[in-house]
Design a protein around this motif. Structure first.
Motif, PDB file in Angstrom:
ATOM      1  N   GLY A  83       0.824  -1.210   0.000  1.00 29.96           N
ATOM      2  CA  GLY A  83       0.000   0.000   0.000  1.00 29.96           C
ATOM      3  C   GLY A  83       0.850   1.247   0.000  1.00 29.96           C
ATOM      4  N   ARG A  84       1.907   1.233   0.781  1.00 32.41           N
ATOM      5  CA  ARG A  84       2.803   2.386   0.802  1.00 32.41           C
ATOM      6  C   ARG A  84       3.516   2.557  -0.536  1.00 32.41           C
ATOM      7  NH1 ARG A  84       3.493   0.235   5.974  1.00 32.41           N
ATOM      8  NH2 ARG A  84       5.484  -0.767   5.470  1.00 32.41           N
ATOM      9  N   ALA A  85       3.780   1.440  -1.209  1.00 28.32           N
ATOM     10  CA  ALA A  85       4.404   1.535  -2.537  1.00 28.32           C
ATOM     11  C   ALA A  85       3.471   2.229  -3.526  1.00 28.32           C
ATOM     12  CB  ALA A  85       4.769   0.137  -3.038  1.00 28.32           C
ATOM     13  N   VAL A  86       2.171   1.936  -3.427  1.00 27.60           N
ATOM     14  CA  VAL A  86       1.198   2.634  -4.276  1.00 27.60           C
ATOM     15  C   VAL A  86       1.199   4.127  -3.947  1.00 27.60           C
ATOM     16  CG1 VAL A  86      -1.249   2.883  -4.839  1.00 27.60           C
ATOM     17  CG2 VAL A  86      -0.265   0.597  -4.565  1.00 27.60           C
ATOM     18  N   LEU A  87       1.195   4.431  -2.659  1.00 25.62           N
ATOM     19  CA  LEU A  87       1.212   5.841  -2.260  1.00 25.62           C
ATOM     20  C   LEU A  87       2.456   6.536  -2.799  1.00 25.62           C
ATOM     21  CD1 LEU A  87      -0.081   8.146  -0.568  1.00 25.62           C
ATOM     22  CD2 LEU A  87       1.446   7.435   1.285  1.00 25.62           C
ATOM     23  N   HIS A  88       3.587   5.863  -2.755  1.00 25.12           N
ATOM     24  CA  HIS A  88       4.817   6.485  -3.231  1.00 25.12           C
ATOM     25  C   HIS A  88       4.725   6.822  -4.721  1.00 25.12           C
ATOM     26  CE1 HIS A  88       7.381   4.739   0.302  1.00 25.12           C
ATOM     27  NE2 HIS A  88       6.520   5.652   0.676  1.00 25.12           N
ATOM     28  N   ARG A  89       4.094   5.958  -5.488  1.00 24.42           N
ATOM     29  CA  ARG A  89       3.909   6.284  -6.912  1.00 24.42           C
ATOM     30  C   ARG A  89       3.024   7.516  -7.069  1.00 24.42           C
ATOM     31  NH1 ARG A  89       3.346   1.334 -11.226  1.00 24.42           N
ATOM     32  NH2 ARG A  89       4.700  -0.179 -10.190  1.00 24.42           N
ATOM     33  N   LEU A  90       1.993   7.590  -6.244  1.00 22.22           N
ATOM     34  CA  LEU A  90       1.131   8.778  -6.288  1.00 22.22           C
ATOM     35  C   LEU A  90       1.920  10.033  -5.934  1.00 22.22           C
ATOM     36  CD1 LEU A  90      -2.119   7.458  -4.559  1.00 22.22           C
ATOM     37  CD2 LEU A  90      -2.000   8.432  -6.852  1.00 22.22           C
ATOM     38  N   VAL A  91       2.720   9.948  -4.884  1.00 23.49           N
ATOM     39  CA  VAL A  91       3.479  11.107  -4.418  1.00 23.49           C
ATOM     40  C   VAL A  91       4.470  11.570  -5.478  1.00 23.49           C
ATOM     41  CG1 VAL A  91       5.226  11.850  -2.742  1.00 23.49           C
ATOM     42  CG2 VAL A  91       3.182  10.612  -1.958  1.00 23.49           C
ATOM     43  N   GLU A  92       5.084  10.628  -6.178  1.00 26.53           N
ATOM     44  CA  GLU A  92       6.055  10.998  -7.211  1.00 26.53           C
ATOM     45  C   GLU A  92       5.440  11.873  -8.295  1.00 26.53           C
ATOM     46  OE1 GLU A  92       7.363   7.212  -8.509  1.00 26.53           O
ATOM     47  OE2 GLU A  92       8.730   6.898  -6.803  1.00 26.53           O
ATOM     48  N   ILE A 111       4.566   8.432   6.377  1.00 27.35           N
ATOM     49  CA  ILE A 111       4.000   9.559   5.633  1.00 27.35           C
ATOM     50  C   ILE A 111       4.411  10.901   6.230  1.00 27.35           C
ATOM     51  CG2 ILE A 111       2.061   8.243   4.695  1.00 27.35           C
ATOM     52  CD1 ILE A 111       0.297   9.539   6.882  1.00 27.35           C
ATOM     53  N   ARG A 112       5.548  10.911   6.918  1.00 23.58           N
ATOM     54  CA  ARG A 112       6.076  12.193   7.390  1.00 23.58           C
ATOM     55  C   ARG A 112       6.656  12.979   6.205  1.00 23.58           C
ATOM     56  NH1 ARG A 112       9.875   9.211  11.691  1.00 23.58           N
ATOM     57  NH2 ARG A 112      10.250   8.166   9.685  1.00 23.58           N
ATOM     58  N   TRP A 113       6.831  14.259   6.420  1.00 24.66           N
ATOM     59  CA  TRP A 113       7.468  15.092   5.396  1.00 24.66           C
ATOM     60  C   TRP A 113       8.833  14.527   5.027  1.00 24.66           C
ATOM     61  CZ3 TRP A 113       7.962  18.241   1.568  1.00 24.66           C
ATOM     62  CH2 TRP A 113       9.059  19.083   1.411  1.00 24.66           C
ATOM     63  N   THR A 114       9.575  14.093   6.018  1.00 24.98           N
ATOM     64  CA  THR A 114      10.910  13.559   5.749  1.00 24.98           C
ATOM     65  C   THR A 114      10.855  12.241   4.982  1.00 24.98           C
ATOM     66  OG1 THR A 114      10.866  12.589   7.972  1.00 24.98           O
ATOM     67  CG2 THR A 114      12.007  14.701   7.712  1.00 24.98           C
ATOM     68  N   ASP A 115       9.736  11.517   5.068  1.00 19.77           N
ATOM     69  CA  ASP A 115       9.575  10.280   4.308  1.00 19.77           C
ATOM     70  C   ASP A 115       9.237  10.546   2.846  1.00 19.77           C
ATOM     71  OD1 ASP A 115       9.867   8.599   6.628  1.00 19.77           O
ATOM     72  OD2 ASP A 115       7.799   9.082   7.173  1.00 19.77           O
ATOM     73  N   LEU A 116       8.409  11.545   2.597  1.00 23.05           N
ATOM     74  CA  LEU A 116       7.862  11.751   1.256  1.00 23.05           C
ATOM     75  C   LEU A 116       8.646  12.772   0.424  1.00 23.05           C
ATOM     76  CD1 LEU A 116       4.033  11.705   2.042  1.00 23.05           C
ATOM     77  CD2 LEU A 116       5.560   9.796   1.479  1.00 23.05           C
ATOM     78  N   ALA A 117       9.266  13.739   1.073  1.00 25.02           N
ATOM     79  CA  ALA A 117       9.973  14.784   0.324  1.00 25.02           C
ATOM     80  C   ALA A 117      11.046  14.224  -0.609  1.00 25.02           C
ATOM     81  CB  ALA A 117      10.575  15.800   1.290  1.00 25.02           C
ATOM     82  N   PRO A 118      11.818  13.193  -0.208  1.00 31.02           N
ATOM     83  CA  PRO A 118      12.835  12.673  -1.127  1.00 31.02           C
ATOM     84  C   PRO A 118      12.257  12.065  -2.410  1.00 31.02           C
ATOM     85  CG  PRO A 118      13.311  11.998   1.131  1.00 31.02           C
ATOM     86  CD  PRO A 118      11.932  12.581   1.140  1.00 31.02           C
ATOM     87  N   LEU A 119      10.970  11.711  -2.375  1.00 32.25           N
ATOM     88  CA  LEU A 119      10.352  11.101  -3.556  1.00 32.25           C
ATOM     89  C   LEU A 119      10.004  12.122  -4.628  1.00 32.25           C
ATOM     90  CD1 LEU A 119       7.840   8.728  -1.723  1.00 32.25           C
ATOM     91  CD2 LEU A 119      10.097   8.135  -2.638  1.00 32.25           C
ATOM     92  N   ASN A 120       9.885  13.386  -4.215  1.00 29.89           N
ATOM     93  CA  ASN A 120       9.407  14.409  -5.160  1.00 29.89           C
ATOM     94  C   ASN A 120       9.837  15.782  -4.641  1.00 29.89           C
ATOM     95  OD1 ASN A 120       7.986  16.232  -6.733  1.00 29.89           O
ATOM     96  ND2 ASN A 120       6.009  15.237  -6.491  1.00 29.89           N
ATOM     97  N   PRO A 121      10.884  16.348  -5.211  1.00 32.01           N
ATOM     98  CA  PRO A 121      11.375  17.638  -4.701  1.00 32.01           C
ATOM     99  C   PRO A 121      10.404  18.793  -4.920  1.00 32.01           C
ATOM    100  CG  PRO A 121      12.518  17.021  -6.716  1.00 32.01           C
ATOM    101  CD  PRO A 121      11.712  15.837  -6.313  1.00 32.01           C
TER     102      PRO A 121
END
Length: 410
Positions: A83-92, A111-121
């Motif tokens: 599920g988190r992998a799906v979310l990561h694709r969405l975030v990208e 789903i912290r800022w520090t978790d998601l920010a590296p996926l999409n600057p």
């Protein structure tokens, strides 16, 4: 979504629950953003919430309708790695991510800022909390009734008299304006991104918004002033800024702040010219000092006619007032419709031909006609396909209940 709307092409992940966070994304959807509402497989608890104190019973899920209209829906289990992998694709691919998940849960779900920010600057990460991002109470949970209304002095100061119990707030009363604050923060960050090319984290809290609501009185206290509780209606500081009841039981707020200017036209409106010669009311200081004596006189005047007559009279004399409306009045209030504050909603599933509009407009910029909110997981498979998942992968996610596909609306 048509490219003609202001936020067309802006992709938003609404991973928030209940009210304040989703309100921010509803406004974005109204302006044309593609908002994907992420819910756990069993749904946002707010979707299923019924009844309770101050909550009107209805066959229509009116709270869900007004706070989640015009979005697409995906049911996704973020507790699972898949599920988190799906979310990561969405975030990208996203422009905005919105959450009000408690801070400790964000760490567990990744789903912290520090978790998601590296996926999409370019990501704008929007955080809603009860008590702020820092401090000993940052991790506390809360609702607008507790963090915004009770904590900041509003509950104490809004009571009708010093001896009354604290005044309860209405469900969601503080969440909706707080959602507008979060919307403003998101749009500010998108503007900054347009100049720098980089996203950022933005945040607001119910506590901060309650202090902002109560800023005048809070600043008075910070500056050393003694903030007095509100006196009872019969003992106002000014009888010209007070509540009065009409013959039909309707109340209105007379709100005349310039006594010297407004006293003569008020006497003409109420047809009591003799009061001008009464020494107790001859000057503004005298009227203030004798407000307790003036209130029963005005009570006797205003109770003599129904509200419709007083409304016409006060308008004709250009006096400032506000009718004390009821929520039922909104069904037949032409000004609410003419101003755009209530807008058409052409879907019988909503149970009403109107809905509450997001409270801002740009000249020459149209809003999206409201659509019924998504059923749980209504667009899950559609979104997975947009993310590039092949059918076998989709079937695996569905079979494991990592993703739930809801039934399309009838």
């Amino acid at each position: 979504m048509s490219g003609d709307f202001l936020l067309a092409g802006v992709r938003v992940i609404d991973a928030a629950s209940f009210i304040a966070g989703p309100v921010a994304t509803t406004i974005m959807a109204d302006l044309g953003a593609d908002v994907i509402k992420i819910e756990p497989p069993d749904g946002d608890p707010y979707r299923h919430r019924t009844g309770g104190p101050g909550v009107a019973e209805s066959p229509y899920n009116y709270r869900w309708i007004v706070d989640n209209r015009t979005k697409r829906g995906m049911a996704l289990d973020l507790r699972e790695a898949a599920g988190r992998a799906v979310l990561h694709r969405l975030v990208e691919r996203a422009d905005v991510f919105v959450t009000n998940t408690p801070l400790d849960s964000r760490g567990r779900l990744g789903i912290r800022w520090t978790d998601l920010a590296p996926l999409n600057p370019r990501l704008v990460y929007a955080s809603m909390t009860a008590y702020g991002e820092r401090g000993d109470e940052a991790g506390r949970t809360g609702f607008d009734a507790t963090a915004l209304w009770a904590r900041t002095g509003l509950m104490d100061l809004a009571k009708p008299s010093p001896d009354s119990p604290p005044a309860r707030s209405l469900p969601g009363m503080g969440d909706h304006p707080t959602g507008v604050t979060l919307f403003a923060a998101i749009m500010t960050a998108l503007y900054q991104r347009s100049r720098t090319g980089r996203g950022t984290m933005v945040s607001t809290s119910l506590l901060a918004n309650g202090l902002w609501w109560n800023a005048i009185q809070i600043q008075a206290a910070l500056s050393g002033a003694r903030v007095e509780p509100r006196p009872p209606r019969e003992e106002p500081a000014s009888a010209l800024a007070n509540l009065y009841r009409c013959a039909d039981g309707r109340w209105f707020l007379l709100n005349l702040l310039n006594d010297d200017r407004d006293w003569p036209p008020l006497l003409r409106a109420i047809e009591r010219p003799a009061l001008a010669d009464d020494a107790r009311f001859a000057t503004t200081p005298a009227r203030r000092a004798n407000a307790r004596a003036l209130v029963p006189i005005l009570d006797g005047v205003f109770v003599s006619r129904p509200w419709a007559e007083w409304r016409e009279i006060l308008n004709r004399h250009r006096l400032t007032f506000g009718e004390v409306g009821t929520v039922d009045d909104a069904r037949d209030d032409p000004q609410m419709v003419a101003s755009g504050a209530l807008q058409p909603f052409d879907d019988p599933r909503a149970g009403a031909p109107l809905t509450v509009a997001s409270p801002l407009w740009l000249e020459g910029v149209e809003k999206v006609a409201p659509r019924f909110p998504p059923e749980l997981g209504e667009h899950s498979v559609e979104i997975l396909r947009e993310l590039g998942y092949a059918q076998p992968e989709i079937d695996k996610l569905l079979g494991a209940r990592v993703v739930v596909q809801g039934k399309p609306p009838a």
